[in-house]
Design an enzyme around this catalytic site. Structure first.
Site, mmCIF file in Angstrom:
data_model
loop_
_atom_site.group_PDB
_atom_site.id
_atom_site.type_symbol
_atom_site.label_atom_id
_atom_site.label_comp_id
_atom_site.label_asym_id
_atom_site.label_seq_id
_atom_site.Cartn_x
_atom_site.Cartn_y
_atom_site.Cartn_z
ATOM 1 N N LYS A 147 0.870 -1.168 0.000
ATOM 2 C CA LYS A 147 0.000 0.000 0.000
ATOM 3 C C LYS A 147 0.912 1.223 0.000
ATOM 4 C CE LYS A 147 -2.747 3.285 1.987
ATOM 5 N NZ LYS A 147 -2.308 4.556 2.589
ATOM 6 N N GLY B 182 -1.874 4.166 14.124
ATOM 7 C CA GLY B 182 -2.051 3.364 12.923
ATOM 8 C C GLY B 182 -1.713 1.906 13.145
ATOM 9 N N GLY B 183 -0.617 1.638 13.841
ATOM 10 C CA GLY B 183 -0.220 0.259 14.103
ATOM 11 C C GLY B 183 -1.238 -0.491 14.937
ATOM 12 N N GLU C 161 6.192 -1.377 13.563
ATOM 13 C CA GLU C 161 7.200 -0.583 14.249
ATOM 14 C C GLU C 161 6.573 0.781 14.476
ATOM 15 O OE1 GLU C 161 9.390 2.468 14.401
ATOM 16 O OE2 GLU C 161 10.366 1.776 12.565
ATOM 17 N N GLY D 139 5.103 3.193 11.272
ATOM 18 C CA GLY D 139 4.326 4.415 11.361
ATOM 19 C C GLY D 139 3.926 4.727 12.785
ATOM 20 N N SER D 140 2.804 5.379 12.942
ATOM 21 C CA SER D 140 2.367 5.850 14.249
ATOM 22 C C SER D 140 1.805 4.715 15.095
ATOM 23 C CB SER D 140 1.279 6.917 14.083
ATOM 24 O OG SER D 140 0.079 6.321 13.575
ATOM 25 N N ARG D 141 1.769 4.961 16.405
ATOM 26 C CA ARG D 141 1.161 3.973 17.300
ATOM 27 C C ARG D 141 -0.324 3.810 16.985
ATOM 28 N NH1 ARG D 141 1.758 4.445 23.797
ATOM 29 N NH2 ARG D 141 3.894 4.847 23.078
ATOM 30 N N CYS E 210 12.649 7.207 13.715
ATOM 31 C CA CYS E 210 12.019 6.507 14.831
ATOM 32 C C CYS E 210 13.006 6.235 15.953
ATOM 33 C CB CYS E 210 11.376 5.207 14.347
ATOM 34 S SG CYS E 210 12.342 4.328 13.128
#
Length: 525
Positions: free
Chosen positions: A183, A244-245, A264, A240-242, A301
């Protein structure tokens, strides 16, 4: 190679018809041509069906064939030449030298995994001979690791090459024998199209099964949710972000067949400044820290978002050196307008916390989305009672925590959440304190550094880029380094299988020339 606004589905380049989006130049906060067509549900279904159809054939490709495929992708990316770098610069605001380095890293990752594939150690070939005379008898048992199935990979915003279409997740999944459906990240659509077509060219040129690679374009979260929900997808790679994860983890867990998500996410990467290191050269240490904090607008990160030291004249000298060095740093363009807005809001939240004071600021930068670096400070008690101070603020901001003594350092080490990295600056006289901290940090972080800064993540066999939750969704894995292949493998045992039906890795003749564990003893190739 021209940018046409297309996605890749198997051997085809496809223009989506569900609407259009454009990438944005963050330096000007202006859209960039062309428009990119969005994938429909039918196109997502086609990509996933092709991946499922390619799986059995691709996972049994020869080791040399698969390694050459990875190397062909690497060469095709290099062959894109300046056009790739120019488009990535326009879409990310990152400088040419940084992106050329990132391209080199991307190519090196692919070549590393080509070597990993050829070595064959990842197969874990293990043979236990039958013991028919034993009571009870033991069957002939043989084990190998096989690919888990098609993998959904989400391109990351902060690395448009190394953690994107042909980045580490894609390289390790393809190395394991997994087809990949990417994606694309909407922040760098043209860059993604160029790289996706380089992968597609390699797949066709190396006669890989159609469906071994596809790349979809979508706006919003729906396409990602649909991709993770699709029954053909058996694993997910995400950086990505927390927020989103965690969303992807929930979707994956609620499927009829739950699947692993290797996400991650957030990390503030604590740096412990022990007394001996501060006494040795506080000013030099402060400059190195400021350089690390502001590198790439802090959009790593592994950015050092938390500093800890024991209150002393040496720590005061370090703080004064930071206050002198940071104003010389001119803010640079952040990756997207959204990231810039989030960073600015995060700095405002940090500044508004009780007991937190500004230590130093950098200069505002030119352009619409330039970040202004900032370092704040507080005492240990304030940090321990204020949960918001542990939040990652993606960008060049950091917090210095002044501790009363070594016990404060240990309390905070025990208190912080899981991290990608933890750093100790120490000298010989700090050995006892470092020895007390080290077991705690082993529980808290995936990588422990001495006398450095964590913003460099080497692509190597021993590298770990992972850590306990919430830095990642699974502390047993890494997204960088040769061990990243393990995420996309699972063991299969073959019991009393006829010799003619055994996979080559487990044949008694060892036609692949693998190092194998036979009856508990390691047998070299």
């Amino acid at each position: 190679m021209q940018i046409a606004g297309e996605m890749i589905i198997g051997h085809q380049a496809v223009m989506g018809r569900e609407g259009f989006i454009k990438a944005v130049d963050p330096a000007r906060n202006a859209e960039i041509e062309p428009g990119f067509g969005l994938a429909s549900r039918a196109e997502l279904e086609r990509a996933c069906a092709l991946a499922a159809g390619a799986f059995d054939a691709y996972r049994e490709t020869g080791l040399e064939e698969r390694a050459r495929f990875l190397e062909a992708i690497a060469q095709n990316i290099l062959d894109l030449g300046p056009a790739l770098i120019e488009r990535a610069m326009a879409e990310s605001g990152l400088p040419q030298a940084r992106l050329e380095g990132e391209r080199g890293r991307t190519v090196n990752q692919l070549r590393l995994f080509a070597k990993v594939v050829r070595d064959g150690h990842w197969i874990g070939a293990t043979l236990d001979a039958a013991l028919p005379q034993r009571v009870p008898p033991r069957a002939d048992l043989r084990l190998r690791k096989i690919a888990v199935g098609p993998v959904a990979v989400f391109g990351a915003s902060n690395f448009p090459l190394a953690f994107s279409v042909a980045g580490g997740d894609t390289a390790s999944a393809l190395a394991a024998g997994c087809p990949v459906v990417v994606k694309a990240h909407p922040a760098h659509l043209g860059t993604s199209e160029l790289v996706a077509k380089a992968v597609q060219k390699a797949a066709i040129g190396c006669a890989m099964p159609e469906g071994v690679f596809s790349m979809l374009i979508g706006a919003g979260v729906q396409i990602g949710q649909d991709l993770v929900s699709h029954p053909a997808i058996k694993s997910v790679g995400f950086t990505g972000s927390r927020h989103g994860g965690l969303a992807l983890m929930r979707i994956a867990a609620q499927r009829k067949e739950p699947i692993p998500v290797y996400a991650e996410m957030a990390s503030i990467n604590p740096v412990f400044l022990l007394p001996g290191a501060l006494a040795d050269d506080a000013a030099k240490l402060a400059q190195a820290y400021v350089d690390s904090l502001t590198l790439g607008s802090g959009q790593f990160c592994t950015n050092p978002g938390l500093l800890l030291g024991i209150d002393s004249p040496e720590l005061a000298q370090f703080a004064a050196a930071v206050a002198a060095a940071l104003p010389a740093k001119v803010g640079s363009t952040m990756l997207t307008p959204g990231i810039h807005q989030s960073y600015t809001a995060g700095v405002e939240r940090l500044a508004g916390q009780n007991g937190v004071q500004l230590l130093a600021q950098g200069q505002p930068g030119p352009g619409a989305c330039a970040a202004q670096a900032a370092v704040y400070q507080c005492d240990a008690d304030t940090f321990l009672r204020t949960a918001a101070l542990e939040d990652e603020n993606f960008g060049p901001s950091s917090l210095l925590v002044r501790c009363r003594d070594a016990d404060d350092l240990l309390r905070i080490a025990e208190h912080v959440e899981g991290q990608l990295s933890a750093t100790l600056h120490a000298r010989a006289g700090d050995r006892d304190l470092a020895a007390r901290l080290l077991p705690v940090l082993e529980r808290k972080a995936g990588r422990i550094l001495f006398n450095g800064f964590p913003t460099g993540v080497e692509v190597a066999h021993a590298m770990v880029h992972g850590g306990p939750f919430p830095s990642t969704s699974d502390p047993r894995s890494t997204s960088v380094g040769a061990s990243a292949i393990d995420r996309f493998l699972r063991p299969v045992c073959y019991q009393d299988v006829p010799a003619e039906l055994l996979p080559p890795a487990l044949s008694s003749a060892n036609p692949l020339g693998l190092t194998r564990l036979i009856d508990g003893t390691l047998h070299p190739a």
